[in-house]
Design a protein around this motif. Structure first.
Motif, PDB file in Angstrom:
ATOM      1  N   ASN B   2      -1.370  12.194  -6.215  1.00 25.01           N
ATOM      2  CA  ASN B   2      -0.133  11.598  -6.684  1.00 25.01           C
ATOM      3  C   ASN B   2      -0.066  10.116  -6.287  1.00 25.01           C
ATOM      4  O   ASN B   2      -0.170   9.770  -5.120  1.00 25.01           O
ATOM      5  CB  ASN B   2       1.011  12.374  -6.021  1.00 25.01           C
ATOM      6  N   GLU B   3       0.115   9.272  -7.306  1.00 23.22           N
ATOM      7  CA  GLU B   3       0.049   7.845  -6.962  1.00 23.22           C
ATOM      8  C   GLU B   3       1.260   7.371  -6.151  1.00 23.22           C
ATOM      9  O   GLU B   3       1.182   6.438  -5.379  1.00 23.22           O
ATOM     10  CB  GLU B   3      -0.147   6.982  -8.202  1.00 23.22           C
ATOM     11  N   GLU B   6       0.469   8.125  -2.597  1.00 21.45           N
ATOM     12  CA  GLU B   6      -0.459   7.123  -2.064  1.00 21.45           C
ATOM     13  C   GLU B   6       0.303   5.862  -1.675  1.00 21.45           C
ATOM     14  O   GLU B   6       0.099   5.282  -0.617  1.00 21.45           O
ATOM     15  CB  GLU B   6      -1.515   6.814  -3.118  1.00 21.45           C
ATOM     16  N   LEU B   7       1.213   5.463  -2.563  1.00 21.66           N
ATOM     17  CA  LEU B   7       2.007   4.275  -2.317  1.00 21.66           C
ATOM     18  C   LEU B   7       2.863   4.460  -1.060  1.00 21.66           C
ATOM     19  O   LEU B   7       2.981   3.574  -0.222  1.00 21.66           O
ATOM     20  CB  LEU B   7       2.910   4.036  -3.531  1.00 21.66           C
ATOM     21  N   GLU B 262      -7.259   5.649  -0.681  1.00 22.32           N
ATOM     22  CA  GLU B 262      -8.205   4.575  -0.952  1.00 22.32           C
ATOM     23  C   GLU B 262      -7.726   3.323  -0.240  1.00 22.32           C
ATOM     24  O   GLU B 262      -6.536   3.016  -0.259  1.00 22.32           O
ATOM     25  CB  GLU B 262      -8.253   4.291  -2.459  1.00 22.32           C
ATOM     26  N   THR B 264      -6.803  -0.345   0.156  1.00 22.06           N
ATOM     27  CA  THR B 264      -6.409  -1.337  -0.839  1.00 22.06           C
ATOM     28  C   THR B 264      -6.179  -2.679  -0.172  1.00 22.06           C
ATOM     29  O   THR B 264      -5.998  -2.755   1.040  1.00 22.06           O
ATOM     30  CB  THR B 264      -5.096  -0.943  -1.546  1.00 22.06           C
TER      31      THR B 264
END
Lengths: 143, 799
Positions: B2-3, B6-7, B262, B264
């Motif tokens: 789920n993005e 992640e955020l 990930e 960033t």
């Protein structure tokens, strides 16, 4: 059920979880580097990334002679800063879906070095293979 | 994944970091409402995000933290160390939970416990802490605690509570009325050494309400006061709580999954736009080039187009490097917490000063300096800064200072960690070197101070006898070296016993690309960093150098230097074809003060090489990294410093230790030289300062004496042949001058140098009764050499 890539290395058939394979490549050129452990065949340049070539035979059986190879199975690293590793394969067979009930531990008789890198094997009526423990191959370090 | 999740994780990680940093600032300045509201905002953001995903454990803890912060501003309870220990423990736990959101259940108990402790803390009745001794004391007893006794009439209020807590640090409070209500005017009696004006300035006490009292007034005051029981402050219980989170975190079961995020980076839009423009230009340029090739354009037109493409490519390279730049502050900001926790744990008082947080460095450097810096700072706190009483005895401020700075200096980043602690005692290190059997006593004794100190980077070297949490396992400093080697960085230690120590990391900025010399040994290619290459030598073509084989190390005689020869295949334990050392090519490589001659088959070219990480399967002593050449081949980059270590070369190459029949035999090295027909004359290598091949016409004769000038230094030259009755057979007018180490500037004239020989130290000298000679020594293989008496020649040189 999980998909496995079957490869032949010398006289043995091995299986690698497909989810842990990035690609299978043929290469023309690789570099041998003096001082490498005996299980490292060399290093090659895969589109700008340096890949370490692992010889399963020498990893398992220290006296094994190295032979020509056809393909390299490039493994999927768990995170970015890990070394990129490929297994030297003599022949690529096929991808099979394996039933987990046919996966068993390798017999106790197998030697220690073998069991570090091959913990399980697959046996059913049609085919059999040693399943490579990818994480331990990725974790190889200079000794 | 789920993005949004992640955020959330990314944002929360950064919020937790900011939260911690703000807490540390609040600790030293808890009246700053801006800081407190900042901290509340960070906690609130985490809470908001977590409630969206229904992470109750995070929500609950963030809420408790936010809640207690609200109350700091309202002054509703006492502020002390315990509070900050708990707040920081909360911030740590938040960090761990955010990092491991998939397994939050594992943290359930821990977070609940911490929330409870936080609310318990708030409920501590205001004033409990300020309930100080109210026992009846006599004036004389009071005076043992200070010289001046004050009475202060003041209105009881929140500010007073805070002030009293601070007052306790500088004064002993004798009396306070615990039953006084808000707004009551109440007297406080306290004893201190501080002057009235100082107290007044410190606490903004009203001067006329604060009076110095004498004994009779004191007694008068206490006449009417009934003794009151001392009220115990419930501190011990809370202390334990503060430590609770330090227990090993409950490990989530292995089967549970971890949410992977990930990595960033944030990039300025401007940088991204420039990149895009440049890539557009490169595409155009490539099209242009291929069109020209298609038209069969002539070479010069193609070259112009190519040079345009080259320019754009290097621009692109710079721009991409720009996107990787990060502020050093990212790493530095972690350390206030480290210092706070460690100094508390050790009972030391330490201030951390930081400079240059805005210096930008490549991401790789930022990632790799984190561990080394942590270890060096921990080392400074543990070994460097002394306990406050020790410092005061030594005439230093009890408060130690650790300074962390980053600066840029001509292509290098300098990162320094300075402490004003005890410094490193080189003799102590030498002792440890021998104790840990890293060297024998004799070898340890000859180490210079800085060489000895550098041993702290050896694996398993730890000077701390007790292994502590902080340091003492000897692993840390080795990590420092390993990580910095990867960056091609140098470490320098400046230390003065009693004054302090400075660790300087000198890190090349352009770590990604270096100029490298490609050399070949048989079919293998290697790269030597150009900065380490001193010169190329082709022995066949060059008369000035010769090769000598000795017992275990071969030497190259180059002009007046004796340089050990290194064969990389030998060091790598690989088979290689024996070759004549005499007809080979060498690259002279310098690392620090030491030079080595690296045996090569050919020297190919110099190329800009892109550094790639060294795979774990390769030896870090041999290679620092790998590269991909312009032809796409993988080539290793040689680790020059590591080679020296592997070859066992140090700058005292006179003594070599060899294993024969499991018995260690020590050798003395002798330089063998020739005069006339006598070919077995010897001088101990350790007595040789320099070897020079000279033209006899360059000798200056003054009356009976002969002199030779090396740069501006005058050496007295003694012809050994004349002393021991040997006739020189030097034919071409060239002879060798051996400069002897010693008090007088003396050189001895000989016909030629043949080799170095090793003779076991156990061999006794058979005395020869001849002026200038010491005696004969029997070496291996029936070799018998005649050693000259260097002292004799030094005396001669002084006459």
């Amino acid at each position: 059920m999980e998909s496995y890539l079957f490869i032949d290395i010398s006289d043995r058939t091995y299986a690698v979880e497909l989810s842990k394979v990035d690609e299978v490549v043929k290469i023309e050129h690789f570099s041998k580097i003096p001082g490498s452990p005996n299980y490292v065949r060399g290093f090659f340049n895969l589109r700008g990334t340096i890949v370490t070539m692992i010889e399963m035979d020498s990893l398992i059986d220290k006296d094994k002679e190295v032979s020509d190879f056809d393909h390299l199975v490039v493994l999927h690293t768990r995170n970015n800063d890990e070394d990129k590793v490929a297994i030297v394969a003599h022949q690529i067979k096929d991808v099979y879906n394996l039933e987990s009930e046919h996966i068993q531990d390798v017999p106790d008789a197998e030697e220690e070095a073998f069991k570090t890198f091959v913990k399980h094997m697959y046996v059913d009526n049609e085919r059999s293979a040693y399943i490579i423990d990818i994480d331990n191959v990725l974790d190889l370090k200079e000794d | 994944m789920n993005e949004f999740l992640e955020l959330f994780i990314q944002e929360s990680e950064s919020n937790v970091k900011d939260f911690e940093a703000t807490l540390l600032k609040i600790e030293s300045n808890y009246t700053d409402e801006q800081l407190i509201s900042d901290a509340m905002r960070f906690a609130h953001s985490i809470k908001g995000g977590a409630s969206f995903f229904e992470y109750t454990q995070i929500v609950r803890l963030a809420h408790s933290l936010e809640d207690i912060l609200t109350k700091i501003t309202k002054n509703e309870f006492t502020i002390d160390d315990t509070l900050f220990d708990l707040l920081l423990a909360g911030s740590d736990l938040l960090g761990r939970m955010v990092y491991d959101v998939a397994n939050l259940e594992a943290y359930d108990e821990e977070s609940k416990e911490l929330s409870n402790k936080l609310s318990e803390l708030q409920n501590r009745k205001l004033g409990n802490d300020t309930a100080v001794v109210a026992n009846q004391v006599t004036y004389q007893e009071a005076l043992t605690k200070g010289a001046l006794v004050y009475r202060y009439n003041v209105e009881k209020s929140n500010t007073l509570t805070t002030n009293l807590n601070m007052l306790k640090d500088v004064a002993e409070i004798i009396y306070i009325d615990n039953d006084a209500k808000e707004g009551d005017i109440t007297p406080i009696i306290f004893v201190t050494d501080l002057k009235k004006s100082f107290i007044k300035a410190l606490f903004k006490f009203d001067r006329k309400d604060m009076i110095l009292i004498k004994e009779d007034e004191f007694n008068e005051f206490f006449k009417g006061v009934a003794p009151v029981q001392t009220i115990e402050v419930p501190q011990t219980e809370v202390k334990e709580v503060a430590q609770a989170p330090k227990e090993t975190p409950k490990k989530p079961a292995a089967t549970q999954t971890k949410v992977e995020v990930e990595e960033t980076v944030k990039i300025k839009v401007k940088v991204l736009d420039d990149l895009l423009n440049n890539v557009g230009e490169i595409v155009l340029s490539r099209n242009n080039l291929s069109a020209l090739v298609g038209q069969g354009a002539d070479k010069s037109t193609l070259e112009t187009a190519l040079s345009n493409l080259t320019r754009l490519t290097s621009q692109l390279q710079d721009q991409v490097m720009m996107t990787r730049m990060r502020k050093v502050g990212l790493v530095f900001n972690k350390f206030p917490r480290v210092i706070r926790d460690l100094s508390k744990q050790l009972g030391k008082k330490i201030t951390l000063e930081m400079e240059g947080q805005d210096v930008e460095l490549d991401k790789t450097i930022i990632d790799l300096i984190h561990d080394p810096l942590t270890h060096v700072i921990r080392n400074s706190i543990d070994h460097g800064i002394e306990m406050p009483d020790v410092r005061e005895k030594a005439g230093k401020d009890g408060q130690g200072i650790v300074n962390l700075s980053a600066t840029l200096d001509s292509g290098h980043a300098l990162i320094k960690v300075t402490d004003d602690g005890a410094g490193i005692n080189a003799d102590f290190i030498r002792k440890k070197i021998v104790e840990k059997e890293l060297l024998d006593q004799a070898s340890a004794d000859v180490l210079s101070d800085s060489q000895a100190i550098n041993y702290i980077f050896e694996p398993a070297f730890s000077t701390n006898d007790e292994v502590t949490d902080i340091s003492g396992r000897g692993v840390g400093m080795n990590v420092v070296k390993t990580n910095l080697d990867q960056l091609n960085a140098q470490i320098n230690i400046d230390t003065e016993v009693g004054k302090g120590t400075t660790f300087t990391f000198k890190i090349p900025l352009t770590i990604a690309i270096i100029n490298g010399v490609i050399v070949k040994f048989d079919d293998h290619q290697f790269i030597i960093p150009q900065s380490a290459v001193k010169e190329f030598v082709d022995v066949e073509l060059n008369d000035a150098c010769r090769v000598d084989k000795s017992k275990d190390v071969d030497f190259l005689y180059l002009r007046d230097e004796i340089i050990p020869i290194v064969n990389i295949f030998k060091l790598a334990n690989e088979d290689f074809e024996e070759r004549s050392l005499q007809d080979s090519k060498y690259v002279i490589v310098q690392s620090g003060n030491i030079k080595i001659a690296l045996l090569v088959s050919s020297i190919e070219k110099i190329e800009e090489t892109l550094i790639k990480k060294l795979p774990n399967v390769l030896k870090r002593e041999l290679y620092s990294s790998l590269t991909i050449s312009s032809l796409g081949e993988v080539i290793p980059i040689i680790n020059t410093e590591g080679l020296l270590k592997l070859a066992g070369i140090n700058d005292k190459q006179t003594r070599k230790v060899e294993k024969v029949d499991e018995e260690i035999i020590e050798y003395d090295s002798y330089l063998q030289f020739i005069i006339g027909h006598q070919k077995n004359l010897m001088i101990p290598v350790e007595k040789v300062e320099r070897l020079i091949k000279i033209d006899v016409n360059d000798l200056n004769r003054v009356l009976d004496d002969t002199f030779y000038y090396v740069q501006d230094t005058q050496y007295k030259v003694i012809d050994v042949g004349e002393i021991i009755n040997l006739e020189s057979k030097a034919e071409d007018g060239f002879r060798h001058l051996i400069l002897i180490k010693g008090e007088t500037k003396t050189g001895i004239l000989v016909d030629g140098i043949s080799t170095t020989v090793n003779i076991p130290t156990t061999v006794e000298v058979q005395t020869v009764f001849k002026e200038g000679l010491l005696g004969s020594l029997k070496g291996e293989n029936d070799f018998v050499g005649v050693a000259i008496d260097t002292d004799y020649f030094l005396r001669k040189g002084g006459m």
